[in-house]
Design a protein around this motif. Structure first.
Motif, PDB file in Angstrom:
ATOM      1  N   THR B  11     -20.244  -7.811 -20.935  1.00 29.42           N
ATOM      2  CA  THR B  11     -21.129  -6.707 -21.298  1.00 29.42           C
ATOM      3  C   THR B  11     -20.629  -5.396 -20.686  1.00 29.42           C
ATOM      4  O   THR B  11     -20.550  -4.363 -21.357  1.00 29.42           O
ATOM      5  CB  THR B  11     -22.565  -7.015 -20.824  1.00 29.42           C
ATOM      6  OG1 THR B  11     -22.973  -8.258 -21.392  1.00 29.42           O
ATOM      7  CG2 THR B  11     -23.535  -5.925 -21.264  1.00 29.42           C
ATOM      8  N   GLU B  12     -20.251  -5.469 -19.425  1.00 27.30           N
ATOM      9  CA  GLU B  12     -19.773  -4.246 -18.749  1.00 27.30           C
ATOM     10  C   GLU B  12     -18.489  -3.723 -19.390  1.00 27.30           C
ATOM     11  O   GLU B  12     -18.311  -2.524 -19.559  1.00 27.30           O
ATOM     12  CB  GLU B  12     -19.553  -4.521 -17.255  1.00 27.30           C
ATOM     13  CG  GLU B  12     -20.880  -4.514 -16.496  1.00 27.30           C
ATOM     14  CD  GLU B  12     -20.728  -4.875 -15.017  1.00 27.30           C
ATOM     15  OE1 GLU B  12     -19.651  -5.395 -14.650  1.00 27.30           O
ATOM     16  OE2 GLU B  12     -21.686  -4.642 -14.264  1.00 27.30           O
ATOM     17  N   ARG B  14     -17.529  -4.108 -22.467  1.00 23.00           N
ATOM     18  CA  ARG B  14     -17.830  -3.509 -23.770  1.00 23.00           C
ATOM     19  C   ARG B  14     -18.490  -2.141 -23.595  1.00 23.00           C
ATOM     20  O   ARG B  14     -18.136  -1.179 -24.265  1.00 23.00           O
ATOM     21  CB  ARG B  14     -18.760  -4.448 -24.568  1.00 23.00           C
ATOM     22  CG  ARG B  14     -19.190  -3.894 -25.920  1.00 23.00           C
ATOM     23  CD  ARG B  14     -18.002  -3.672 -26.841  1.00 23.00           C
ATOM     24  NE  ARG B  14     -18.385  -3.210 -28.167  1.00 23.00           N
ATOM     25  CZ  ARG B  14     -17.766  -2.238 -28.828  1.00 23.00           C
ATOM     26  NH1 ARG B  14     -16.737  -1.607 -28.271  1.00 23.00           N
ATOM     27  NH2 ARG B  14     -18.142  -1.900 -30.041  1.00 23.00           N
ATOM     28  N   LEU B  15     -19.441  -2.070 -22.673  1.00 23.17           N
ATOM     29  CA  LEU B  15     -20.148  -0.803 -22.460  1.00 23.17           C
ATOM     30  C   LEU B  15     -19.185   0.286 -21.981  1.00 23.17           C
ATOM     31  O   LEU B  15     -19.320   1.449 -22.353  1.00 23.17           O
ATOM     32  CB  LEU B  15     -21.294  -0.998 -21.452  1.00 23.17           C
ATOM     33  CG  LEU B  15     -22.491  -1.814 -21.975  1.00 23.17           C
ATOM     34  CD1 LEU B  15     -23.527  -2.039 -20.878  1.00 23.17           C
ATOM     35  CD2 LEU B  15     -23.143  -1.130 -23.175  1.00 23.17           C
ATOM     36  N   LEU B  35     -30.022   1.005 -24.358  1.00 22.87           N
ATOM     37  CA  LEU B  35     -28.949   0.698 -23.407  1.00 22.87           C
ATOM     38  C   LEU B  35     -29.493  -0.160 -22.258  1.00 22.87           C
ATOM     39  O   LEU B  35     -28.858  -1.137 -21.838  1.00 22.87           O
ATOM     40  CB  LEU B  35     -28.334   1.998 -22.868  1.00 22.87           C
ATOM     41  CG  LEU B  35     -27.273   1.817 -21.774  1.00 22.87           C
ATOM     42  CD1 LEU B  35     -26.112   0.953 -22.262  1.00 22.87           C
ATOM     43  CD2 LEU B  35     -26.752   3.172 -21.291  1.00 22.87           C
ATOM     44  N   GLN B  39     -28.266  -3.921 -21.141  1.00 20.30           N
ATOM     45  CA  GLN B  39     -27.883  -4.273 -19.765  1.00 20.30           C
ATOM     46  C   GLN B  39     -28.712  -5.441 -19.244  1.00 20.30           C
ATOM     47  O   GLN B  39     -28.230  -6.286 -18.508  1.00 20.30           O
ATOM     48  CB  GLN B  39     -28.019  -3.052 -18.855  1.00 20.30           C
ATOM     49  CG  GLN B  39     -26.857  -2.081 -19.075  1.00 20.30           C
ATOM     50  CD  GLN B  39     -27.120  -0.690 -18.534  1.00 20.30           C
ATOM     51  OE1 GLN B  39     -28.285  -0.271 -18.441  1.00 20.30           O
ATOM     52  NE2 GLN B  39     -26.059   0.031 -18.195  1.00 20.30           N
ATOM     53  N   LEU B 144     -27.263  -2.585 -28.857  1.00 19.01           N
ATOM     54  CA  LEU B 144     -26.012  -1.865 -28.588  1.00 19.01           C
ATOM     55  C   LEU B 144     -25.796  -0.781 -29.645  1.00 19.01           C
ATOM     56  O   LEU B 144     -25.407   0.345 -29.352  1.00 19.01           O
ATOM     57  CB  LEU B 144     -24.839  -2.856 -28.605  1.00 19.01           C
ATOM     58  CG  LEU B 144     -23.488  -2.314 -28.165  1.00 19.01           C
ATOM     59  CD1 LEU B 144     -23.424  -2.223 -26.638  1.00 19.01           C
ATOM     60  CD2 LEU B 144     -22.348  -3.200 -28.677  1.00 19.01           C
TER      61      LEU B 144
END
Lengths: 251, 427
Positions: B11-12, B14-15, B35, B39, B144
Motif C-alpha cells: 500500500t505504501e 503504491r501511494l 486516502l 491507509q 484509491l
C-alpha cells in the motif's frame, strides 16, 4: 434412392450391438414404413442415417443415390438430401425459429453451390408454407421449439421439411404425442410433399399414422433386423394381432 | 487494527507513486477522507477473501505493467452512432476529439475543472457512494481512485437528452496508468443513456458513481474491447430512489485481467436494478464480475444476468450477492451466472450469495457451467448448418439472456454483431 446393406451398428460407449444386419432399399417416390416393438433398433437406424454421434458402424453400408452416407458429416448428409424428423424435436432457447430456418436453408444451398435465398423470398415462402401447417407468425418468431406444444413441435418439423425440400425424409415416430387432429394436420403436410423424386421412411409403433400417410411398403423390424416386408396389409396385421405372431412366425 | 506487513508495504509503495491533483477544490475533503480509508484498509492482497479468485498484484503495483497499444483496425462500436462523445486518451480528457459538451437536458463538467472550484453540485456526490459502498465489503481500489483520480466527468441529468452520452477511451501509451472518476446525478423524472467504449490505458482504474433520484432512469451499456493486454479495475456505485431504474450491461472480449464491480443500493420503494454482462474469453484471459446489490426498500426488483464463454484456458469469475435488509419486503431478486466452457482447460469460478433479513421476498439464484449442448448441436447440423456455424449459433444463444437486458435495439444489435465477429474470427 436409399440403399442399406447388411448394416451393423453398436453403441460407441458400450459394447452393445443394436443393428444386426439391416437390409433396406427405398426407391424414389416411395413411402416405406418401419414398424416394430420397442428396442428393435428403429430409432437407432434413423440416427445412424442422419449421422448422430455415439454409434459405431461395424459392418455394412448405407448410400443415398449411390453416395456413401456413412462417410459424411450430418450437415453434408442434410445437403445431400437426408432429413430426419425428430421424435423429440430439440428446444433451442435463444435461437429464433425464423433465423434457424433461414440459416439452414441457405447453408444447404451454399453447400450445393446454389444461390442463397434472399430475405424477401425466404419470408414469402416460409409464410406460405407455415400457413398450410397452421403455424402462426408468433411461432415463427419464438425460439426454436421453446414453449411449443407436442403438436406444434411436430408441425414445426414438417415446416422444416417443407422448406428444406429433402430427397429422403426419415420420420421417427412423428405420431407420438399427437392427438387425432394434429396427426391429421401433420399427415396432410407430409402428403403434400410426396412426389416422384422424394422418398419417405416412416418409423412408427402404430398403424394409425399409416391410415393418413399411406405406405407403399411396410417392414417389420425386430432385434436389429428387418424380419418381414410386405404391403400396407402388413401394418393392419400388426394392428390386429400385435407383433408376437409375426415374431413367432419368423423365428 | 494494524495492517499485515506485506499489505502495508504494498500500500505504501503504491501511494508513494501517486499524487493528488494540485488543485482539489470542492473534492478535497472527499479525497482526504478516501486516502485515510485506503491507509486503513490497505490495498487488496492475495489473502483477502474478496480477492480469492482474482490476483490483485498487477492492479496495485506501483508501476503499471506494460501493455501493447491495440489497434482493432475498425471503428469503435458506438462510434458511428449519433451520440455525444467525450473522449479520454490514456485517461486524460481530449477536448479536440470530443464533441461540444452542451446538450439539452444535461450538464457536463470535467472533474479537473470542478477541482478548481469550491462550490459545485458534484461535491455532494464525489466519493459519497464509493464511501457508502465500502461496507460491508471493503473496496480499497475504489477509495484509491476517489483520492487520486485527476480526470473524469460530472454529468448532471435534468431532462431527457435526445441522444446517449458516450465515454470513449483511447489507449496511446504502452505504460499509461489511468484513473478516471465519473459522477452522474439523474434528477427526478430525468432519463439518460451512458455508453462506454474503448481501450482506456495499459492499466485502468475507473469509478463511476450514479445517483438516481425518484422516477429517474439510467441505462448504461459498456463494451470492453479486444485490447488484450489491459488490466482494468472498474467500480460502478449506484443508488436508486423511489420508482427509479438502473440498467447496466457490459460486453467484455479478451483482456488478461478485468474486474468489474457493481455496487447497487435500492433505497427507494419500487425501484428496478438490472446488471448484466456477456463475456467472451480466449486463452490467457481473466474476467471477474463482482456484484453487490442491497435491497433497502419495499417492492424493488433486481436482476443479475452474467454469461461467460470461455476457451483455451480462459478464466471467468462471478461473485454476486443479493442483500435484502430487514423491512425490504416484496423484494424480487434474481441472479443467474453461467459459463459455457468450450474446452476442458477453461474454468469458471462462481460464488453466488443471498443474505435475507426480510420474510416476504422472492429471491432466486442459479449458477451453471457446461459445454455446448450436443443434442442441440446435432439438431442444427442435421438441418444442414455446418458444425462451426451451429456452435456459434448456440454460443450466441447462450449469451442471449444477458444481451436481452439491453433495452435499445440498435445498441443490442451492435453488441450482437461484435460477438458474431469475435466468434467468426475464432472459427
Amino acid at each position: 434412392m436409399l440403399e442399406i446393406k447388411n448394416l451393423h451398428v453398436q453403441l460407441e460407449d458400450e459394447d452393445k450391438q443394436i443393428l444386426k444386419g439391416v437390409d433396406l432399399t427405398v426407391e424414389p417416390g416411395k413411402v416405406h414404413a418401419i414398424m416394430g416393438p420397442n428396442g428393435s433398433g428403429k430409432s437407432t437406424l434413423s440416427y445412424v442415417l442422419s449421422g448422430r454421434d455415439g454409434y459405431e458402424v461395424t459392418e455394412g453400408t448405407a448410400t443415398l443415390e449411390g453416395e456413401d452416407l456413412l462417410d459424411m458429416e450430418p450437415e453434408e448428409r442434410a445437403a445431400a438430401g437426408v432429413f430426419l424428423a425428430f421424435q423429440y424435436p430439440v428446444e433451442i432457447p435463444g435461437v429464433g425459429n425464423m433465423t434457424f430456418l433461414r440459416t439452414a436453408v441457405n447453408a444447404q444451398r451454399k453447400a450445393r453451390g446454389e444461390e442463397e435465398l434472399s430475405a424477401a423470398d425466404f419470408l414469402k415462402e416460409v409464410r406460405a408454407k407455415a400457413k398450410t401447417l397452421k403455424i402462426d407468425a408468433d411461432m415463427l418468431k419464438r425460439p426454436v421449439n421453446v414453449g411449443f406444444s407436442g403438436g406444434e413441435k411436430k408441425r414445426n418439423e414438417i415446416l422444416q421439411m417443407a422448406m428444406l425440400e429433402p430427397k429422403m425424409c426419415i420420420m421417427d415416430e412423428t405420431d407420438s404425442g399427437l392427438d387425432v387432429d394434429a396427426m391429421k394436420l401433420v399427415s396432410e403436410g407430409v402428403n403434400a410433399l410426396r412426389n416422384e423424386g422424394r422418398s419417405f421412411l416412416v418409423i412408427t409403433h402404430y398403424q394409425r399414422l399409416l391410415d393418413h400417410i399411406k405406405p407403399d411398403v411396410v417392414h417389420i423390424m425386430a432385434d436389429g433386423r428387418i424380419v418381414k416386408t410386405g404391403g400396407p396389409e402388413l401394418a393392419l396385421e400388426v394392428e390386429h394381432n400385435g407383433y408376437a405372431d409375426i415374431l413367432a412366425e419368423v423365428n | 487494527m494494524a495492517l499485515p506487513q506485506e499489505k502495508l508495504t504494498a500500500t505504501e509503495e503504491r501511494l508513494a507513486s501517486l499524487a493528488m491533483p494540485e488543485m482539489c477544490g470542492c473534492t478535497r475533503a472527499a479525497r482526504e477522507d478516501a486516502l485515510a480509508r485506503v491507509q486503513e484498509m490497505g490495498l487488496p492482497g492475495r489473502r483477502d477473501e474478496y480477492w480469492k479468485y482474482t490476483r490483485p498484484d498487477t492492479l496495485i503495483s506501483a508501476q503499471a505493467p506494460r501493455a501493447e497499444v491495440f489497434d482493432a483496425g475498425e471503428p469503435m462500436i458506438f462510434e458511428d452512432m449519433d451520440n455525444l462523445k467525450i473522449v479520454f486518451v490514456d485517461g486524460v480528457f481530449s477536448p479536440e476529439e470530443s464533441d461540444d459538451l452542451t446538450l439539452e437536458g444535461v450538464m457536463i463538467d470535467r472533474i479537473e475543472d470542478i477541482c478548481g472550484k469550491d462550490i459545485h453540485w458534484a461535491k455532494e456526490l464525489y466519493g459519497a457512494l464509493e464511501s457508502r459502498g465500502q461496507t460491508p465489503v471493503p473496496r480499497p481500489l475504489a477509495a484509491l481512485n476517489t483520492a487520486f483520480a485527476k480526470d473524469g466527468v460530472a454529468i448532471h441529468v435534468t431532462g431527457k437528452p435526445s441522444k446517449p452520452i458516450c465515454l470513449m477511451y483511447r489507449h496511446a501509451s504502452e505504460t499509461s496508468d489511468a484513473m478516471l472518476h465519473h459522477v452522474i446525478r439523474v434528477e427526478p423524472d430525468a432519463e439518460v443513456t451512458v455508453l462506454e467504449v474503448g481501450p482506456a490505458a495499459s492499466r485502468f482504474n475507473k469509478v463511476m458513481e450514479i445517483d438516481i433520484a425518484d422516477n429517474g432512469t439510467l441505462h448504461h451499456v459498456r463494451a470492453q474491447g479486444r485490447d488484450h493486454e489491459r488490466r482494468a479495475m472498474t467500480h460502478m456505485f449506484a443508488r436508486l430512489g423511489t420508482e427509479s431504474t438502473y440498467k447496466s450491461f457490459t460486453l467484455t472480449a479478451n483482456g488478461v485481467l478485468t474486474r468489474n464491480e457493481q455496487v447497487v443500493e435500492l433505497t427507494g420503494d419500487d425501484a428496478v436494478a438490472h446488471v448484466a454482462g456477456a463475456c467472451v474469453g480466449d486463452g490467457d484471459f481473466h474476467h471477474d464480475d463482482t456484484v453487490f446489490i442491497t435491497h433497502d426498500a419495499v417492492n424493488c426488483e433486481s436482476r443479475q444476468v452474467f454469461k461467460k464463454v470461455l476457451r483455451n484456458g480462459a478464466t471467468g469469475v462471478f461473485q454476486g450477492k443479493i442483500l435484502v435488509k430487514e423491512g425490504a419486503q416484496k423484494t424480487d431478486g434474481y441472479q443467474i451466472s453461467q459459463s459455457l466452457l468450450l474446452d476442458d482447460d477453461s474454468q469458471f469460478l462462481a460464488k453466488p450469495e443471498l443474505e435475507i433479513y426480510a420474510d416476504d421476498v422472492a429471491c432466486s439464484h442459479g449458477s451453471t457451467s457446461g459445454a455446448i449442448d450436443e443434442t442441440a448441436l446435432f439438431y442444427l447440423r442435421s438441418r444442414g448448418v455446418p458444425v462451426k456455424d451451429a456452435t456459434n449459433m448456440l454460443t450466441l444463444a447462450f449469451l442471449a439472456e444477458a444481451v436481452d437486458e439491453i433495452e435499445d435495439s440498435e445498441v443490442a444489435e451492435k453488441i450482437v454483431n461484435r460477438l458474431e465477429d469475435w466468434l467468426a474470427r475464432r472459427s
